[in-house]
Scaffold this active site. Structure first.
Site, mmCIF file in Angstrom:
data_model
loop_
_atom_site.group_PDB
_atom_site.id
_atom_site.type_symbol
_atom_site.label_atom_id
_atom_site.label_comp_id
_atom_site.label_asym_id
_atom_site.label_seq_id
_atom_site.Cartn_x
_atom_site.Cartn_y
_atom_site.Cartn_z
ATOM 1 N N LYS A 196 11.542 18.045 -8.948
ATOM 2 C CA LYS A 196 11.011 17.591 -7.655
ATOM 3 C C LYS A 196 11.568 16.208 -7.324
ATOM 4 C CE LYS A 196 7.495 15.274 -6.253
ATOM 5 N NZ LYS A 196 8.026 14.632 -5.020
ATOM 6 N N GLU A 270 9.383 7.261 -17.988
ATOM 7 C CA GLU A 270 10.094 6.005 -17.756
ATOM 8 C C GLU A 270 9.442 5.379 -16.540
ATOM 9 O OE1 GLU A 270 12.062 3.369 -15.982
ATOM 10 O OE2 GLU A 270 13.622 4.865 -15.601
ATOM 11 N N CYS A 304 13.615 -0.274 -11.772
ATOM 12 C CA CYS A 304 12.545 -0.431 -12.774
ATOM 13 C C CYS A 304 12.864 -1.531 -13.775
ATOM 14 C CB CYS A 304 12.321 0.891 -13.513
ATOM 15 S SG CYS A 304 11.707 2.232 -12.474
ATOM 16 N N GLU A 401 4.682 -5.656 -10.642
ATOM 17 C CA GLU A 401 6.007 -5.183 -10.253
ATOM 18 C C GLU A 401 6.102 -5.158 -8.731
ATOM 19 O OE1 GLU A 401 9.093 -1.712 -11.613
ATOM 20 O OE2 GLU A 401 7.045 -1.081 -11.153
#
Length: 491
Positions: A196, A270, A304, A401
């Protein structure tokens, strides 16, 4: 800094160099008005008939209409993958390798088209998709093609077996590269896949489906389901899935871990990061500044493993920050299809709002904000490269983040303080160390709780090298020999 002018570069008469537009042609991409789901080797409508539009982040124009997968479509795709698993896993590794090699070659042949497509759908500069993303995508398929007939020598026992059906959910920041990271090792190991893509960047995955057909990949081996979070949740929870791989936010990763807990499914995650880029006083500062820029402003900071926290030794902090600000005035922000562009568009209005909210919080909490002087385009989603100084570890911009072109600068006096500050985060994905002393680099790297540590560099990737994190940055590794283990039964 502007869309066309560099504030630092000078011509022979002392004036600024002017960069004439150098756009890559959109004509190399033939976009259809609509796309279906890719199930069992064919494009098909969603069972409930739902569709959604995918937009260009830089212009907000509608690129195409895409079928939206639901639970029934997930079930169809998983059943197709299950049917294909037996014949695919029974093929000799050398035969599976031929398909992977063929896919890699087609990716290379269509790399210009795919680079333009990725830039249109994602918003990142064409020079990044062309020079970084696409070469790495092909390299991953070539690399794992080489492993397909050598699994018994990978260090996981003499007869490792594939797991079965792999459910894979990927993010929007590196759509085609994240697809390659997941599909290539899965197929090499003999698994079949239901993937997906993110709802804001489905097009490159659908073009990849066409590549699979061009390569003659057997039906059902790869299935692509564009859709929203409900489709991803249905896929990861499906009882006939043997393996789940997810790259994305920590919050969603935790939810997937709760879903998979107690089942037989193998899981790799991850997730987010808040990487520290550590600059010591003996570092090559000009080189370090380039590494800082690459670490946080590559792909507009939507990475990331971005080096979003700069830890710089006090004695050189002022010099480094001044040089960094000068460098940022030379970056060019604008049309992502222009080959001169350094900073492209933010992927979505939602992500732009997140960046704005956190930078406003940084100012409100007392950090000093500086943004590169530039004129932002009137349409699309844009954010100027921004640096915060006077940052403490208590500030939200140092802890959360941001996933945007925003750098938080902190200082340190000793290596021990640098390590303590670098590790003072719930994340543990990446870090960078800048120093001329190899012994210092090795000593500091050993103490950092980060899955990847770069030395005098940042954001360097290779298919032969494992990638992953600690703590809330996830678990498991992708890439290299280690990336095969996630797709093999090694009990």
């Amino acid at each position: 800094m502007s869309e066309t002018t560099s504030g630092a570069a000078k011509d022979a008469f002392g004036g600024p160099f002017l960069y004439a537009p150098a756009p890559e042609s959109r004509a190399v991409v033939d976009l259809a008005p609509s796309y279906g789901l890719f199930i069992d080797g064919e494009f098909t409508e969603a069972a409930e008939g739902q569709v959604f539009k995918t937009l260009s982040p830089s212009t907000e124009e509608v690129l195409s209409e895409v079928a939206r997968a639901g639970a029934e479509d997930v079930d169809r795709a998983v059943r197709a993958a299950r049917r294909a698993f037996g014949p695919w896993s029974a093929l000799p590794g050398a035969e599976r390798a031929k398909y992977l090699f063929r896919i890699a070659r087609i990716i290379q042949e269509r790399s210009r088209e795919l680079a333009v497509l990725e830039t249109l759908d994602n918003g990142k500069p064409i020079k990044e998709t062309r020079d970084s993303d696409l070469p790495l995508v092909a390299a991953h398929f070539f690399y794992y093609a080489g492993w397909a007939d050598k699994l018994a020598h990978a260090g996981f026992g003499p007869d490792p077996r594939p797991l079965g059906v792999a459910a894979q959910v990927i993010p929007w920041n590196f759509p085609l590269l994240m697809l390659a990271w997941k599909i290539a090792p899965a197929l090499a190991a003999g698994n079949t896949v239901v993937l997906k893509p993110a709802e804001t960047t489905p097009l490159s995955a659908l073009f990849f489906a066409d590549i699979c057909r061009s390569a003659g990949l057997p039906k059902g081996v790869v299935n692509i389901l564009p859709g929203y979070g409900d489709a991803g949740a249905a896929l990861t929870a499906h009882p006939d899935v043997d393996k789940v791989a997810f790259t994305g936010s920590t919050a969603v990763g935790k939810e997937i871990a709760r879903t998979v807990a107690g089942t037989r499914k193998k899981l790799t995650l991850e997730l987010g990061g808040k990487g520290a880029n550590i600059v010591f006083d003996d570092a090559p500062l000009d080189q370090a500044v380039e590494g800082i820029v690459s670490g946080i402003f590559f792909n507009q900071g939507q990475v990331c493993c971005a080096g979003s926290r700069l830890l710089v030794q006090e004695s050189v902090a002022e010099e480094v920050v001044d040089a960094l600000k000068r460098r940022l005035t030379t970056l060019r922000l604008g049309d992502p299809l222009d080959k001169n562009t350094d900073i492209g568009a933010i992927n979505s209005a939602e992500q732009l709002a997140r960046i704005a909210e956190l930078t406003d919080a940084g100012e409100a909490e007392g950090a000093e904000r500086w943004s590169a002087p530039c004129e932002l385009p009137s349409t699309g989603h844009w954010f100027a490269p921004t640096v915060f100084t006077q940052v403490t570890q208590a500030h939200r911009i140092a802890r959360e983040e941001i996933f945007g072109p925003v750098l938080s600068v902190l200082t340190f006096r000793t290596p021990a303080e640098a390590v303590a500050k670098a590790n003072n985060t719930p994340y543990g994905l990446s870090a960078g160390i800048w120093s001329e002393k190899g012994s210092r680099i090795l000593a500091v790297a050993e103490k950092l709780r980060a899955g990847v540590v770069w030395a005098n560099s940042f954001n360097k990737f290779d298919p032969t090298s494992p990638f992953g994190g600690y703590k809330e940055s996830g678990h498991g590794r992708e890439g290299g020999r280690h990336g095969l283990e996630a797709y093999l039964d090694v009990r």
